[in-house]
Write an enzyme that holds these catalytic residues in place. Structure first.
Site, PDB file in Angstrom:
ATOM      1  N   GLY A  25     -29.715  81.409  14.837  1.00 53.60           N
ATOM      2  CA  GLY A  25     -30.039  80.164  14.139  1.00 53.60           C
ATOM      3  C   GLY A  25     -30.447  79.094  15.118  1.00 53.60           C
ATOM      4  O   GLY A  25     -30.319  79.259  16.335  1.00 53.60           O
ATOM      5  N   GLU A  26     -30.945  78.017  14.574  1.00 57.32           N
ATOM      6  CA  GLU A  26     -31.325  76.897  15.422  1.00 57.32           C
ATOM      7  C   GLU A  26     -30.992  75.610  14.696  1.00 57.32           C
ATOM      8  O   GLU A  26     -31.213  75.484  13.490  1.00 57.32           O
ATOM      9  CB  GLU A  26     -32.826  76.968  15.746  1.00 57.32           C
ATOM     10  CG  GLU A  26     -33.289  75.801  16.569  1.00 57.32           C
ATOM     11  CD  GLU A  26     -34.283  76.165  17.657  1.00 57.32           C
ATOM     12  OE1 GLU A  26     -34.949  77.213  17.525  1.00 57.32           O
ATOM     13  OE2 GLU A  26     -34.378  75.383  18.626  1.00 57.32           O
ATOM     14  N   GLY A  27     -30.431  74.679  15.396  1.00 52.93           N
ATOM     15  CA  GLY A  27     -30.152  73.366  14.814  1.00 52.93           C
ATOM     16  C   GLY A  27     -30.834  72.312  15.658  1.00 52.93           C
ATOM     17  O   GLY A  27     -31.634  72.636  16.540  1.00 52.93           O
ATOM     18  N   THR A  28     -30.513  71.064  15.377  1.00 49.12           N
ATOM     19  CA  THR A  28     -31.136  69.962  16.116  1.00 49.12           C
ATOM     20  C   THR A  28     -30.680  69.972  17.567  1.00 49.12           C
ATOM     21  O   THR A  28     -31.448  69.643  18.465  1.00 49.12           O
ATOM     22  CB  THR A  28     -30.683  68.611  15.483  1.00 49.12           C
ATOM     23  OG1 THR A  28     -30.583  68.806  14.076  1.00 49.12           O
ATOM     24  CG2 THR A  28     -31.639  67.500  15.786  1.00 49.12           C
ATOM     25  N   PHE A  29     -29.437  70.351  17.783  1.00 48.32           N
ATOM     26  CA  PHE A  29     -28.865  70.184  19.112  1.00 48.32           C
ATOM     27  C   PHE A  29     -28.649  71.492  19.863  1.00 48.32           C
ATOM     28  O   PHE A  29     -28.170  71.486  20.980  1.00 48.32           O
ATOM     29  CB  PHE A  29     -27.512  69.461  18.995  1.00 48.32           C
ATOM     30  CG  PHE A  29     -27.626  68.164  18.265  1.00 48.32           C
ATOM     31  CD1 PHE A  29     -28.207  67.065  18.880  1.00 48.32           C
ATOM     32  CD2 PHE A  29     -27.195  68.048  16.951  1.00 48.32           C
ATOM     33  CE1 PHE A  29     -28.342  65.862  18.197  1.00 48.32           C
ATOM     34  CE2 PHE A  29     -27.321  66.843  16.267  1.00 48.32           C
ATOM     35  CZ  PHE A  29     -27.904  65.748  16.891  1.00 48.32           C
ATOM     36  N   SER A  30     -28.968  72.602  19.225  1.00 44.22           N
ATOM     37  CA  SER A  30     -28.603  73.862  19.854  1.00 44.22           C
ATOM     38  C   SER A  30     -29.456  75.027  19.364  1.00 44.22           C
ATOM     39  O   SER A  30     -30.163  74.910  18.364  1.00 44.22           O
ATOM     40  CB  SER A  30     -27.149  74.181  19.509  1.00 44.22           C
ATOM     41  OG  SER A  30     -27.075  74.475  18.121  1.00 44.22           O
ATOM     42  N   GLU A  31     -29.305  76.117  20.106  1.00 45.00           N
ATOM     43  CA  GLU A  31     -29.840  77.391  19.635  1.00 45.00           C
ATOM     44  C   GLU A  31     -28.645  78.327  19.558  1.00 45.00           C
ATOM     45  O   GLU A  31     -27.818  78.338  20.474  1.00 45.00           O
ATOM     46  CB  GLU A  31     -30.866  77.906  20.642  1.00 45.00           C
ATOM     47  CG  GLU A  31     -31.510  79.191  20.202  1.00 45.00           C
ATOM     48  CD  GLU A  31     -32.570  79.663  21.181  1.00 45.00           C
ATOM     49  OE1 GLU A  31     -33.692  79.937  20.749  1.00 45.00           O
ATOM     50  OE2 GLU A  31     -32.244  79.763  22.376  1.00 45.00           O
ATOM     51  N   LYS A  35     -23.351  79.268  20.692  1.00 44.30           N
ATOM     52  CA  LYS A  35     -24.129  78.054  20.438  1.00 44.30           C
ATOM     53  C   LYS A  35     -24.492  77.437  21.790  1.00 44.30           C
ATOM     54  O   LYS A  35     -23.636  76.862  22.469  1.00 44.30           O
ATOM     55  CB  LYS A  35     -23.289  77.086  19.584  1.00 44.30           C
ATOM     56  CG  LYS A  35     -23.962  75.758  19.295  1.00 44.30           C
ATOM     57  CD  LYS A  35     -23.164  74.951  18.259  1.00 44.30           C
ATOM     58  CE  LYS A  35     -23.816  73.604  17.968  1.00 44.30           C
ATOM     59  NZ  LYS A  35     -23.194  72.896  16.850  1.00 44.30           N
ATOM     60  N   ASP A  94     -22.105  65.475   8.334  1.00 37.44           N
ATOM     61  CA  ASP A  94     -23.368  66.220   8.192  1.00 37.44           C
ATOM     62  C   ASP A  94     -23.158  67.444   7.293  1.00 37.44           C
ATOM     63  O   ASP A  94     -23.516  68.565   7.646  1.00 37.44           O
ATOM     64  CB  ASP A  94     -23.913  66.615   9.563  1.00 37.44           C
ATOM     65  CG  ASP A  94     -25.396  66.974   9.518  1.00 37.44           C
ATOM     66  OD1 ASP A  94     -26.061  66.689   8.495  1.00 37.44           O
ATOM     67  OD2 ASP A  94     -25.906  67.547  10.506  1.00 37.44           O
TER      68      ASP A  94
HETATM   69  P1  ADP Z   1     -26.636  72.252  15.405  1.00 37.78           P
HETATM   70  O1  ADP Z   1     -25.532  71.330  15.839  1.00 37.78           O
HETATM   71  O2  ADP Z   1     -27.690  72.379  16.454  1.00 37.78           O
HETATM   72  O3  ADP Z   1     -27.166  71.963  14.025  1.00 37.78           O
HETATM   73  P2  ADP Z   1     -25.099  74.470  14.247  1.00 37.78           P
HETATM   74  O4  ADP Z   1     -23.689  74.600  14.715  1.00 37.78           O
HETATM   75  O5  ADP Z   1     -25.303  73.878  12.893  1.00 37.78           O
HETATM   76  O6  ADP Z   1     -25.961  73.714  15.355  1.00 37.78           O
HETATM   77  O7  ADP Z   1     -25.787  75.919  14.282  1.00 37.78           O
HETATM   78  C1  ADP Z   1     -27.154  76.086  13.961  1.00 37.78           C
HETATM   79  C2  ADP Z   1     -27.323  77.297  13.059  1.00 37.78           C
HETATM   80  O8  ADP Z   1     -26.871  78.477  13.737  1.00 37.78           O
HETATM   81  C3  ADP Z   1     -26.496  77.228  11.779  1.00 37.78           C
HETATM   82  O9  ADP Z   1     -27.224  76.573  10.739  1.00 37.78           O
HETATM   83  C4  ADP Z   1     -26.278  78.712  11.467  1.00 37.78           C
HETATM   84  O10 ADP Z   1     -27.395  79.244  10.777  1.00 37.78           O
HETATM   85  C5  ADP Z   1     -26.202  79.359  12.847  1.00 37.78           C
HETATM   86  N1  ADP Z   1     -24.811  79.507  13.274  1.00 37.78           N
HETATM   87  C6  ADP Z   1     -24.027  78.571  13.848  1.00 37.78           C
HETATM   88  N2  ADP Z   1     -22.799  79.034  14.106  1.00 37.78           N
HETATM   89  C7  ADP Z   1     -22.775  80.315  13.656  1.00 37.78           C
HETATM   90  C8  ADP Z   1     -21.771  81.358  13.609  1.00 37.78           C
HETATM   91  N3  ADP Z   1     -20.538  81.159  14.072  1.00 37.78           N
HETATM   92  N4  ADP Z   1     -22.101  82.541  13.061  1.00 37.78           N
HETATM   93  C9  ADP Z   1     -23.342  82.749  12.581  1.00 37.78           C
HETATM   94  N5  ADP Z   1     -24.334  81.832  12.596  1.00 37.78           N
HETATM   95  C10 ADP Z   1     -24.058  80.613  13.125  1.00 37.78           C
HETATM   96 MG    MG Z   2     -26.246  72.195  12.173  1.00 41.02          MG
END
Ligand code: ADP
Ligand code: MG
Length: 325
Positions: free
Chosen positions: A40-46, A62, A157
């Site tokens: 997955g990918e978010g604003t702050f991480s991959e 993460k 959030d």
């Molecule tokens: P950000 O702070 O960058 O938004 P997240 O913690 O929301 O990061 O993680 C981004 C994405 O990664 C999530 O929307 C999810 O799809 C995937 N992800 C995060 N943590 C997990 C996990 N423990 N198991 C499976 N997928 C995860």
């Molecule tokens: Mg997120």
């Protein structure tokens, strides 16, 4: 992808595992993981799916996009502090270890691996989820909120992407935007994804409380039931209008109160409007679910159903829902 993931090579550049002595930290002696896939990918991480070489277990790593200057800065991160305070809980994602490489400033958080997020669960789905499944997910989400709020933290959030599932089990994730409930507003940082943003966040200059999370829960609840987002605003004004179209404009006293709390980038003199209502959008939903969604989406945060106190109205309402399965 079968590369070996090490934040730092063995030997001279050691990966520092922070806070091993603390709750939620792993005890593995070696931080070596084999990357399996991007998860997955978010604003702050991959986020990457990886396999621990030592015990063959799969994890989610993460990898933070930001770099960090010191271990102290890492340990002060709200996300890490909140996860430590809230763990262990069956509905909060489990942090296994923190990997920090001081020379490069890179930071990665190792979590238990979940299947997918709620957005992925409902994306492109043609058939509604069963009532029992919806209620069971919501029950778990509310338990996570209750635990978090009772421990003095609010998330800020809440959205489908930050809620993870694994079969029947639901866990709240991404505490990167959280704050302490007892910190004093106004909160000046940019927060929460627009579609899930509560009216008080849109209409004041940061004068909101933990109740804003419950608005997000209401939006997510609706989306799990309907399979489409309730208020997909294209900008802040459109967001407010979409809310008014469905739940109506609030009483003038509430608008006056909000006017005093700033936000003069929006004109709050909205012509009174009755909303079309939530019920019509989800005619297939059981009335108890609709009622609870409406309570969560109360315009006035003081009237909004919240789960902070044990035995709260929300917990009772949900207990009834679940017992009706
Ligand atoms: P950000 O702070 O960058 O938004 P997240 O913690 O929301 O990061 O993680 C981004 C994405 O990664 C999530 O929307 C999810 O799809 C995937 N992800 C995060 N943590 C997990 C996990 N423990 N198991 C499976 N997928 C995860
Ligand atoms: Mg997120």
């Amino acid at each position: 992808m079968r590369a070996t993931c090490r934040l730092a090579p063995d030997g001279d550049m050691a990966v520092k595992r922070t806070g091993e002595e603390q709750r939620g930290a792993a005890t593995a002696s070696k931080c070596e993981y084999r990357l399996v896939a991007k998860k997955g990918e978010g604003t702050f991480s991959e986020v990457l799916k990886a396999q621990c070489i030592k015990n063959s277990k799969y994890v989610a790593i993460k990898c933070m996009k930001n770099h960090f200057d010191s271990l102290e800065q890492v340990n002060n991160l709200r996300e890490i502090q909140a996860l430590r305070r809230l763990s262990p809980h069956p509905n909060i994602v489990k942090l296994l270890e923190v990997l920090y490489d001081q020379p490069t400033g890179r930071l990665a958080l190792v979590f238990e691996l979940m299947d997918m997020n709620i957005y992925e669960l409902i994306r492109g789905r043609r058939h509604y989820l069963g009532e029992e499944r919806v209620k069971h997910y919501m029950w778990q989400l509310v338990k996570a909120m209750d635990h978090m709020h009772r421990n003095g933290i609010f998330h800020r959030d809440i959205k489908p992407e930050n809620i993870l599932i694994m079969d029947d089990c639901l866990k709240l994730a991404d505490f990167g935007s959280c704050r302490g409930i007892y910190s004093a507003p106004p909160y000046t940082e940019y927060i929460s994804t627009r579609w899930y943003r509560a009216p008080e966040c849109l209409l004041t200059d940061g004068y909101y409380t933990y109740k804003m999370d419950m608005w997000g829960v209401g939006c997510v609840f609706f989306e799990i039931v309907s399979l489409f987002p309730l208020f997909p605003g294209t900008n802040e004004l459109d967001q407010v209008q979409k809310i008014h179209n469905i739940v109506g404009t609030p009483p003038p006293e509430l608008l006056d109160k909000m006017k005093k709390l700033g936000s003069h980038h929006l004109d709050l003199d909205f012509p009174p409007k009755e909303g079309s209502g939530i019920e019509k959008l989800i005619p297939h939903a059981p009335p108890d679910c609709v009622e609870l969604i409406c309570k969560l989406l109360a315009y006035n945060p003081d009237d909004r159903c919240a789960g902070r106190k044990a035995g709260s109205a929300l917990r009772r309402a949900l207990a009834l829902l679940v017992s009706s399965i």
